[in-house]
Design a protein around this motif. Structure first.
Motif, PDB file in Angstrom:
ATOM      1  N   THR A  75      27.262  30.154  52.821  1.00 29.29           N
ATOM      2  CA  THR A  75      25.937  30.686  52.411  1.00 29.29           C
ATOM      3  C   THR A  75      24.755  29.824  51.530  1.00 29.29           C
ATOM      4  O   THR A  75      23.658  29.916  51.599  1.00 29.29           O
ATOM      5  CB  THR A  75      25.904  32.019  51.981  1.00 29.29           C
ATOM      6  N   GLY A  76      25.617  29.123  50.622  1.00 30.00           N
ATOM      7  CA  GLY A  76      24.870  28.088  49.721  1.00 30.00           C
ATOM      8  C   GLY A  76      24.862  28.932  48.335  1.00 30.00           C
ATOM      9  O   GLY A  76      25.426  30.177  48.069  1.00 30.00           O
ATOM     10  N   TYR A  77      24.253  28.410  47.400  1.00 28.23           N
ATOM     11  CA  TYR A  77      24.279  28.875  45.822  1.00 28.23           C
ATOM     12  C   TYR A  77      23.074  28.505  45.160  1.00 28.23           C
ATOM     13  O   TYR A  77      22.119  27.679  45.699  1.00 28.23           O
ATOM     14  CB  TYR A  77      25.704  28.524  45.343  1.00 28.23           C
ATOM     15  N   SER A  78      22.866  29.067  43.926  1.00 25.61           N
ATOM     16  CA  SER A  78      21.747  28.789  43.295  1.00 25.61           C
ATOM     17  C   SER A  78      22.146  28.002  41.944  1.00 25.61           C
ATOM     18  O   SER A  78      23.295  28.167  41.346  1.00 25.61           O
ATOM     19  CB  SER A  78      21.145  30.097  42.780  1.00 25.61           C
ATOM     20  N   ILE A  79      21.455  27.212  41.627  1.00 26.60           N
ATOM     21  CA  ILE A  79      21.563  26.385  40.222  1.00 26.60           C
ATOM     22  C   ILE A  79      20.512  26.432  39.413  1.00 26.60           C
ATOM     23  O   ILE A  79      19.194  26.500  39.719  1.00 26.60           O
ATOM     24  CB  ILE A  79      21.695  24.806  40.538  1.00 26.60           C
ATOM     25  N   TYR A  80      20.695  26.872  38.142  1.00 29.71           N
ATOM     26  CA  TYR A  80      19.896  27.151  37.034  1.00 29.71           C
ATOM     27  C   TYR A  80      19.528  25.901  36.381  1.00 29.71           C
ATOM     28  O   TYR A  80      20.088  25.367  35.712  1.00 29.71           O
ATOM     29  CB  TYR A  80      20.138  28.262  36.114  1.00 29.71           C
ATOM     30  N   HIS A  81      18.140  25.438  36.413  1.00 35.37           N
ATOM     31  CA  HIS A  81      17.819  24.253  35.543  1.00 35.37           C
ATOM     32  C   HIS A  81      17.169  24.900  34.077  1.00 35.37           C
ATOM     33  O   HIS A  81      15.862  25.199  34.318  1.00 35.37           O
ATOM     34  CB  HIS A  81      16.750  23.408  36.452  1.00 35.37           C
ATOM     35  N   PRO A  82      17.806  24.640  33.014  1.00 35.86           N
ATOM     36  CA  PRO A  82      17.189  25.142  31.864  1.00 35.86           C
ATOM     37  C   PRO A  82      16.038  24.402  31.187  1.00 35.86           C
ATOM     38  O   PRO A  82      15.318  24.806  30.714  1.00 35.86           O
ATOM     39  CB  PRO A  82      18.531  24.753  30.791  1.00 35.86           C
ATOM     40  N   GLU A  83      15.873  23.126  31.695  1.00 37.18           N
ATOM     41  CA  GLU A  83      14.574  22.329  31.311  1.00 37.18           C
ATOM     42  C   GLU A  83      13.335  22.829  32.085  1.00 37.18           C
ATOM     43  O   GLU A  83      12.514  22.647  31.358  1.00 37.18           O
ATOM     44  CB  GLU A  83      14.766  20.865  31.583  1.00 37.18           C
ATOM     45  N   THR A  84      13.607  23.354  33.196  1.00 37.94           N
ATOM     46  CA  THR A  84      12.274  23.883  33.825  1.00 37.94           C
ATOM     47  C   THR A  84      12.176  25.581  33.796  1.00 37.94           C
ATOM     48  O   THR A  84      11.172  26.053  34.128  1.00 37.94           O
ATOM     49  CB  THR A  84      12.216  23.567  35.259  1.00 37.94           C
ATOM     50  N   GLY A  85      13.623  26.006  33.450  1.00 38.32           N
ATOM     51  CA  GLY A  85      13.619  27.597  33.547  1.00 38.32           C
ATOM     52  C   GLY A  85      13.458  28.170  35.002  1.00 38.32           C
ATOM     53  O   GLY A  85      13.463  29.275  35.175  1.00 38.32           O
ATOM     54  N   LYS A  86      13.715  27.313  35.971  1.00 41.06           N
ATOM     55  CA  LYS A  86      13.663  27.663  37.248  1.00 41.06           C
ATOM     56  C   LYS A  86      15.123  27.562  38.097  1.00 41.06           C
ATOM     57  O   LYS A  86      15.866  26.827  37.680  1.00 41.06           O
ATOM     58  CB  LYS A  86      12.507  26.990  38.203  1.00 41.06           C
ATOM     59  N   THR A  87      15.294  28.349  39.139  1.00 42.84           N
ATOM     60  CA  THR A  87      16.346  28.195  39.784  1.00 42.84           C
ATOM     61  C   THR A  87      16.506  27.632  41.217  1.00 42.84           C
ATOM     62  O   THR A  87      15.504  27.949  41.829  1.00 42.84           O
ATOM     63  CB  THR A  87      16.877  29.740  40.348  1.00 42.84           C
ATOM     64  N   GLU A  88      17.335  26.669  41.534  1.00 43.92           N
ATOM     65  CA  GLU A  88      17.249  26.084  42.886  1.00 43.92           C
ATOM     66  C   GLU A  88      18.188  26.636  43.734  1.00 43.92           C
ATOM     67  O   GLU A  88      19.326  26.718  43.237  1.00 43.92           O
ATOM     68  CB  GLU A  88      17.253  24.446  42.521  1.00 43.92           C
ATOM     69  N   TYR A  89      17.744  26.833  44.832  1.00 38.63           N
ATOM     70  CA  TYR A  89      18.808  27.172  46.167  1.00 38.63           C
ATOM     71  C   TYR A  89      19.229  25.871  46.598  1.00 38.63           C
ATOM     72  O   TYR A  89      18.638  24.969  47.126  1.00 38.63           O
ATOM     73  CB  TYR A  89      18.057  28.335  46.983  1.00 38.63           C
ATOM     74  N   ILE A  90      20.613  25.794  46.758  1.00 40.05           N
ATOM     75  CA  ILE A  90      21.207  24.541  47.466  1.00 40.05           C
ATOM     76  C   ILE A  90      21.781  25.180  48.877  1.00 40.05           C
ATOM     77  O   ILE A  90      22.769  26.144  48.879  1.00 40.05           O
ATOM     78  CB  ILE A  90      22.474  24.048  46.620  1.00 40.05           C
ATOM     79  N   PRO A  91      21.200  24.893  50.030  1.00 45.20           N
ATOM     80  CA  PRO A  91      21.496  25.418  51.093  1.00 45.20           C
ATOM     81  C   PRO A  91      23.059  25.400  51.465  1.00 45.20           C
ATOM     82  O   PRO A  91      23.688  23.910  50.899  1.00 45.20           O
ATOM     83  CB  PRO A  91      20.699  24.887  52.281  1.00 45.20           C
ATOM     84  N   GLY A  92      23.694  26.233  52.310  1.00 46.28           N
ATOM     85  CA  GLY A  92      25.154  26.133  52.608  1.00 46.28           C
ATOM     86  C   GLY A  92      25.314  25.586  53.805  1.00 46.28           C
ATOM     87  O   GLY A  92      24.162  25.212  54.433  1.00 46.28           O
ATOM     88  N   ALA A  93      26.345  25.544  54.401  1.00 44.52           N
ATOM     89  CA  ALA A  93      26.488  24.718  55.923  1.00 44.52           C
ATOM     90  C   ALA A  93      26.014  25.683  56.977  1.00 44.52           C
ATOM     91  O   ALA A  93      25.747  25.093  57.796  1.00 44.52           O
ATOM     92  CB  ALA A  93      28.164  24.625  55.953  1.00 44.52           C
ATOM     93  N   ALA A  94      25.897  26.928  56.760  1.00 38.01           N
ATOM     94  CA  ALA A  94      25.312  27.630  57.703  1.00 38.01           C
ATOM     95  C   ALA A  94      24.005  27.473  58.053  1.00 38.01           C
ATOM     96  O   ALA A  94      23.318  28.060  58.903  1.00 38.01           O
ATOM     97  CB  ALA A  94      25.666  29.104  57.676  1.00 38.01           C
ATOM     98  N   VAL A  95      23.217  26.675  57.262  1.00 36.87           N
ATOM     99  CA  VAL A  95      21.706  26.717  57.490  1.00 36.87           C
ATOM    100  C   VAL A  95      21.679  25.532  58.460  1.00 36.87           C
ATOM    101  O   VAL A  95      21.400  24.316  58.100  1.00 36.87           O
ATOM    102  CB  VAL A  95      20.979  26.308  56.091  1.00 36.87           C
ATOM    103  N   CYS A  96      21.440  25.881  59.520  1.00 37.79           N
ATOM    104  CA  CYS A  96      21.386  24.740  60.679  1.00 37.79           C
ATOM    105  C   CYS A  96      21.032  25.518  62.068  1.00 37.79           C
ATOM    106  O   CYS A  96      20.827  26.976  62.023  1.00 37.79           O
ATOM    107  CB  CYS A  96      22.539  23.886  60.801  1.00 37.79           C
ATOM    108  N   ASN A  97      20.784  24.951  63.327  1.00 37.15           N
ATOM    109  CA  ASN A  97      20.778  25.694  64.555  1.00 37.15           C
ATOM    110  C   ASN A  97      21.955  25.939  64.992  1.00 37.15           C
ATOM    111  O   ASN A  97      22.358  27.017  65.462  1.00 37.15           O
ATOM    112  CB  ASN A  97      20.171  24.573  65.392  1.00 37.15           C
ATOM    113  N   LEU A  98      23.176  25.100  64.777  1.00 35.25           N
ATOM    114  CA  LEU A  98      24.276  25.378  65.547  1.00 35.25           C
ATOM    115  C   LEU A  98      25.441  24.961  64.459  1.00 35.25           C
ATOM    116  O   LEU A  98      25.658  23.926  63.844  1.00 35.25           O
ATOM    117  CB  LEU A  98      24.521  24.546  66.711  1.00 35.25           C
TER     118      LEU A  98
END
Length: 309
Positions: A75-98
């Motif tokens: 599914t993917g996961y989120s990474i928190y960046h303390p220097e910006t205070g924002k969370t980045e989503y890292i897509p998982g393997a299922a984010v595609c057409n097939l």
């Protein structure tokens, strides 16, 4: 219809002697369903998925479902960046057409269940945020027969999410010779060309959904499902979700045959592929050595079809 035929011809360059399986996968994709390929290793399950991805110009990802694969890998996961205070989503393997889920029955049930939302809803929820996956989207999962090293049964709820379940089987001698000759100096996958775009596929899916299914045809599909729920040969019959999948697949079969309406023959041609993995045999059937497909063949023989051409 013509584009679908071209796609199947491209896949047949690589997958030899499995025209019926290729047509069934094409129908399921046109109907917007997911595919389970249940067979022994080495008969071309992964190759078929790769060939469809190339022929349809799809974004493609593959994951080997080993016991240590985590749900976040899918599914993917989120990474928190303390220097910006924002969370980045890292897509998982299922984010595609097939998405090819290879040997899905070798991983944990927790990871298997991570596929459920994306298969059913076409979206992924991570940390309370729901994100759609690209459209069109399909899962092609492969599994080795239960009893192979490291395998475990998929739960009925997950089996029901797959529109069809296919067994490809061994090639005959002549087909195997053709496979050997075609791989002497090159990989046949390099010969597969893209013949459609994702937008064209979406239009084909809309055309399939517009295929007319009469009340008589729908009653026939419902009667077949009702038979599976009442017979003492099965302890679990076809669910309403399975009946919906049956009619959707029949629409795709009618589309491939050039018709704009469903006939009983379309229902019959896809019934086993759609329903065999959704039922469970009773002890009586097991003792008699019957399989799900032989029991469902009896349903086709006993439930009268409406007189439509």
């Amino acid at each position: 219809m013509q584009k679908a035929v071209e796609i199947m011809k491209e896949v047949q360059k690589v997958v030899v002697g499995k025209e019926r399986a290729i047509a069934s996968v094409m129908c399921a994709m046109l109907a917007g369903g997911h595919i389970l390929l249940d067979d022994i290793p080495g008969v071309g399950k992964t190759t078929m998925a790769l060939a469809f991805a190339r022929a349809m110009n799809l974004s493609f990802k593959r994951m080997q479902f080993t016991p240590d694969v985590m749900p976040s890998d899918v599914t993917g996961y989120s990474i928190y960046h303390p220097e910006t205070g924002k969370t980045e989503y890292i897509p998982g393997a299922a984010v595609c057409n097939l998405f090819l889920a290879d040997e899905i029955n070798r991983t944990s049930s927790k990871t298997q269940s991570a596929l459920l939302e994306v298969m059913e809803e076409g979206s992924i929820t991570v940390d309370g945020v729901t994100r759609p996956v690209p459209s069109p989207f399909w899962v092609i999962a492969t599994q080795n027969p239960v009893g192979s090293a490291g395998t475990q049964l998929l739960p009925e709820s997950q089996m029901d999410r797959f529109m069809i379940c296919l067994n490809m089987g061994y090639p005959d001698i002549q087909q195997e010779v053709e496979i050997l000759q075609s791989r002497q100096d090159s990989n046949p996958l390099s010969l597969v060309h893209s013949v459609v775009s994702p937008d064209e596929i979406l239009k084909m899916q809309r055309d399939v959904s517009a295929i007319y299914a009469s009340k008589a045809v729908c009653e026939y599909a419902a009667s077949l499902s009702a038979w599976t729920r009442s017979t003492d040969l099965l302890r679990l019959g076809v669910s309403p979700r399975g009946t919906l999948a049956l009619v959707r697949m029949a629409r795709a079969a009618a589309y491939l045959s050039g018709k704009d309406y469903v006939v009983p023959g379309n229902i019959q041609s896809v019934f086993l592929d759609v329903c065999a993995h959704r039922v469970l045999l009773s002890p009586k059937s097991r003792v008699a050595g019957q399989s799900a497909r032989t029991v469902l063949t009896a349903a086709l023989q006993q439930v009268p079809a409406p007189g439509l051409d």
